[in-house]
Design a protein around this motif. Structure first.
Motif, PDB file in Angstrom:
ATOM      1  N   GLU A  16      70.098 -19.014  48.894  1.00  0.00           N
ATOM      2  CA  GLU A  16      71.427 -19.558  48.870  1.00  0.00           C
ATOM      3  C   GLU A  16      72.148 -19.081  50.437  1.00  0.00           C
ATOM      4  OE1 GLU A  16      72.418 -22.109  47.378  1.00  0.00           O
ATOM      5  OE2 GLU A  16      70.897 -22.100  46.224  1.00  0.00           O
ATOM      6  N   VAL A  17      72.992 -19.766  51.038  1.00  0.00           N
ATOM      7  CA  VAL A  17      73.514 -19.319  52.050  1.00  0.00           C
ATOM      8  C   VAL A  17      74.161 -17.938  52.023  1.00  0.00           C
ATOM      9  CG1 VAL A  17      75.377 -20.034  53.747  1.00  0.00           C
ATOM     10  CG2 VAL A  17      74.179 -21.513  52.808  1.00  0.00           C
ATOM     11  N   GLU A  18      74.906 -17.611  50.862  1.00  0.00           N
ATOM     12  CA  GLU A  18      75.565 -16.378  50.743  1.00  0.00           C
ATOM     13  C   GLU A  18      74.574 -15.267  50.555  1.00  0.00           C
ATOM     14  OE1 GLU A  18      76.250 -19.312  48.535  1.00  0.00           O
ATOM     15  OE2 GLU A  18      78.052 -19.669  49.623  1.00  0.00           O
ATOM     16  N   ASP A  19      73.387 -15.575  49.837  1.00  0.00           N
ATOM     17  CA  ASP A  19      72.443 -14.641  49.601  1.00  0.00           C
ATOM     18  C   ASP A  19      71.668 -14.189  50.855  1.00  0.00           C
ATOM     19  OD1 ASP A  19      72.879 -14.388  46.902  1.00  0.00           O
ATOM     20  OD2 ASP A  19      71.370 -15.886  46.260  1.00  0.00           O
ATOM     21  N   ALA A  21      73.026 -14.754  54.147  1.00  0.00           N
ATOM     22  CA  ALA A  21      73.846 -13.896  54.722  1.00  0.00           C
ATOM     23  C   ALA A  21      73.867 -12.393  54.556  1.00  0.00           C
ATOM     24  CB  ALA A  21      75.291 -14.421  54.932  1.00  0.00           C
ATOM     25  N   GLU A  22      73.985 -12.136  53.170  1.00  0.00           N
ATOM     26  CA  GLU A  22      73.767 -10.605  52.632  1.00  0.00           C
ATOM     27  C   GLU A  22      72.530 -10.147  53.152  1.00  0.00           C
ATOM     28  OE1 GLU A  22      74.571 -10.523  48.595  1.00  0.00           O
ATOM     29  OE2 GLU A  22      76.405 -11.535  48.822  1.00  0.00           O
ATOM     30  N   TYR A  25      72.646  -9.677  57.262  1.00  0.00           N
ATOM     31  CA  TYR A  25      73.962  -8.718  57.423  1.00  0.00           C
ATOM     32  C   TYR A  25      73.479  -7.149  57.021  1.00  0.00           C
ATOM     33  CZ  TYR A  25      76.047 -12.494  59.871  1.00  0.00           C
ATOM     34  OH  TYR A  25      76.413 -13.696  60.574  1.00  0.00           O
TER      35      TYR A  25
END
Length: 52
Positions: A16-19, A21-22, A25
C-alpha cells in the motif's frame, strides 16, 4: 500459453502507499548530496589544520 495457476502462485501483492513510503524512507541510503557534504566537510577540516 500462460499457465494462470502457476502465475497466481508467483503473485505477491504490492505494498500500500503508506507501507511503501515507510519502506522507502526507512532505509538509510547515501546519495550524491550526502557524499558532497562529506567531501566539503573533510576539505574544510584539512584547510583548518593546514592553517594552524
Amino acid at each position: 500459453m500462460i499457465d494462470f495457476e502457476e502465475e497466481l502462485k508467483k503473485f505477491h501483492p504490492s505494498l500500500e502507499v503508506e507501507d511503501a513510503a515507510e519502506a522507502i524512507y526507512g532505509q538509510d541510503l547515501t546519495d550524491v548530496a550526502d557524499i558532497l557534504i562529506q567531501m566539503v566537510e573533510k576539505a574544510k577540516e584539512k584547510t583548518e589544520t593546514e592553517e594552524e
